[in-house]
Design a protein around this motif. Structure first.
Motif, PDB file in Angstrom:
ATOM      1  N   LEU A  91      32.343 109.038  12.686  1.00  0.00           N
ATOM      2  CA  LEU A  91      33.003 109.248  11.399  1.00  0.00           C
ATOM      3  C   LEU A  91      32.034 109.658  10.292  1.00  0.00           C
ATOM      4  CD1 LEU A  91      35.700 106.468  11.648  1.00  0.00           C
ATOM      5  CD2 LEU A  91      36.125 108.911  11.346  1.00  0.00           C
ATOM      6  N   PRO A  92      30.902 108.955  10.099  1.00  0.00           N
ATOM      7  CA  PRO A  92      29.959 109.432   9.082  1.00  0.00           C
ATOM      8  C   PRO A  92      29.357 110.800   9.430  1.00  0.00           C
ATOM      9  CG  PRO A  92      29.433 107.179   9.718  1.00  0.00           C
ATOM     10  CD  PRO A  92      30.512 107.651  10.622  1.00  0.00           C
ATOM     11  N   LEU A  93      29.122 111.057  10.717  1.00  0.00           N
ATOM     12  CA  LEU A  93      28.607 112.379  11.107  1.00  0.00           C
ATOM     13  C   LEU A  93      29.634 113.474  10.836  1.00  0.00           C
ATOM     14  CD1 LEU A  93      26.726 111.536  14.425  1.00  0.00           C
ATOM     15  CD2 LEU A  93      25.725 112.189  12.230  1.00  0.00           C
ATOM     16  N   THR A  94      30.898 113.186  11.085  1.00  0.00           N
ATOM     17  CA  THR A  94      31.960 114.141  10.783  1.00  0.00           C
ATOM     18  C   THR A  94      32.022 114.400   9.285  1.00  0.00           C
ATOM     19  OG1 THR A  94      33.238 113.425  12.702  1.00  0.00           O
ATOM     20  CG2 THR A  94      34.434 114.596  10.979  1.00  0.00           C
ATOM     21  N   ALA A  95      31.879 113.355   8.495  1.00  0.00           N
ATOM     22  CA  ALA A  95      31.863 113.528   7.036  1.00  0.00           C
ATOM     23  C   ALA A  95      30.708 114.439   6.620  1.00  0.00           C
ATOM     24  CB  ALA A  95      31.744 112.170   6.348  1.00  0.00           C
ATOM     25  N   GLY A  96      29.538 114.219   7.196  1.00  0.00           N
ATOM     26  CA  GLY A  96      28.389 115.073   6.891  1.00  0.00           C
ATOM     27  C   GLY A  96      28.613 116.512   7.321  1.00  0.00           C
ATOM     28  N   LEU A  97      29.185 116.700   8.509  1.00  0.00           N
ATOM     29  CA  LEU A  97      29.492 118.059   8.969  1.00  0.00           C
ATOM     30  C   LEU A  97      30.506 118.744   8.069  1.00  0.00           C
ATOM     31  CD1 LEU A  97      29.614 117.582  12.841  1.00  0.00           C
ATOM     32  CD2 LEU A  97      27.938 118.890  11.523  1.00  0.00           C
ATOM     33  N   MET A  98      31.478 117.985   7.569  1.00  0.00           N
ATOM     34  CA  MET A  98      32.465 118.571   6.656  1.00  0.00           C
ATOM     35  C   MET A  98      31.807 119.076   5.376  1.00  0.00           C
ATOM     36  SD  MET A  98      35.741 116.042   7.139  1.00  0.00           S
ATOM     37  CE  MET A  98      36.861 116.996   6.107  1.00  0.00           C
ATOM     38  N   THR A  99      30.829 118.330   4.871  1.00  0.00           N
ATOM     39  CA  THR A  99      30.141 118.795   3.662  1.00  0.00           C
ATOM     40  C   THR A  99      29.365 120.077   3.937  1.00  0.00           C
ATOM     41  OG1 THR A  99      28.122 117.493   4.021  1.00  0.00           O
ATOM     42  CG2 THR A  99      29.907 116.445   2.766  1.00  0.00           C
TER      43      THR A  99
END
Length: 191
Positions: free
Chosen positions: A46-54
Motif C-alpha cells: 500500500l505505501p509503495l502503491t501510494a509512492g508509485l501513484m505520486t
C-alpha cells in the motif's frame, strides 16, 4: 491510472501467496496462513502503491508529503512500541505489541491514497488496509489485539492528515476582456 488497478495488483499478490502458502501445522487452517502472508505483503504494497501513484502523476510534492507522513507514522509507531512495552497476546514473551506496525504502515499508505487522490482510489485502499488489520488479529498466532490494530490505524491516518492535502493539478488560465476602449489581459495560476 485506473481506479481498480490497486485491487488488481493486490489480487495478484493474494493469488501468489495463496499458491505458495505454508502447509497447515499446529491445528491451524491454510487460510489463516494465507491471511497472515497477505497482511505481510500488503503492509508494504500500500505505501509503495501510494509512492508509485505520486510518480505516475508526476506529483513530486505528493512524494515529499508521503515521505513525511510515512516517516512520522513509523517513528511514532516504533517509539510507542518501545515506551509502552505491551506484551503480545500470543504468549511469546515479546513486549512490542502496541501499536501494530503492519497496520500503521498499511493505513498510512491507504489514507495517503484517499487523501491525495480521492475516495475512488481510497475505498479499495482502505479495504486492503483493513485486511492487514484483520490479519494481525486473526492470523495463526494472533500477534495483536483490537487496541493494537486500532492504534496503528489511527497513527497511520492521523499522520497522513497532518501532512497531506488533496492533489490538484497545477492550472494556468489566460483571460482577455474589453470594456469600452479598455483592454485587459489576465493570467491566473492555481497552486
Amino acid at each position: 491510472m485506473e481506479k481498480w488497478s490497486i485491487i488488481f495488483v493486490c489480487a495478484c499478490f493474494f493469488i501468489t501467496i495463496a499458491c505458495c502458502s505454508q502447509d497447515t501445522e499446529g491445528g491451524h487452517e491454510k487460510w489463516e496462513y494465507v491471511l497472515e502472508d497477505t497482511g505481510d505483503v500488503l503492509q508494504l504494497a500500500l505505501p509503495l502503491t501510494a509512492g508509485l501513484m505520486t510518480l505516475i502523476n508526476r506529483d513530486y510534492k505528493g512524494t515529499k508529503k508521503l515521505a513525511f507522513s510515512y516517516g512520522t507514522t513509523m517513528a511514532l509507531t516504533y517509539s510507542l512500541k518501545h515506551f509502552t512495552k505491551k506484551e503480545r497476546p500470543e504468549g511469546r514473551k515479546l513486549y512490542d505489541s502496541f501499536p501494530s506496525g503492519h497496520t500503521s504502515s498499511a493505513f498510512s499508505g491507504a489514507s495517503f491514497i484517499q487523501r491525495r487522490y480521492g475516495w475512488s482510489y481510497g475505498v479499495p485502499a482502505y479495504l486492503l488496509a483493513s485486511l492487514v488489520a484483520v490479519s494481525r488479529t486473526e492470523a495463526p498466532d494472533g500477534y495483536h489485539d483490537f487496541w493494537d490494530v486500532f492504534a496503528g490505524a489511527a497513527i497511520g491516518i492521523g499522520s497522513t492528515y497532518i501532512f497531506t492535502k488533496p492533489y490538484q493539478k497545477e492550472q494556468m488560465s489566460l483571460g482577455f476582456s474589453t470594456y469600452q476602449n479598455t483592454y485587459s489581459l489576465s493570467f491566473l495560476y492555481k497552486f
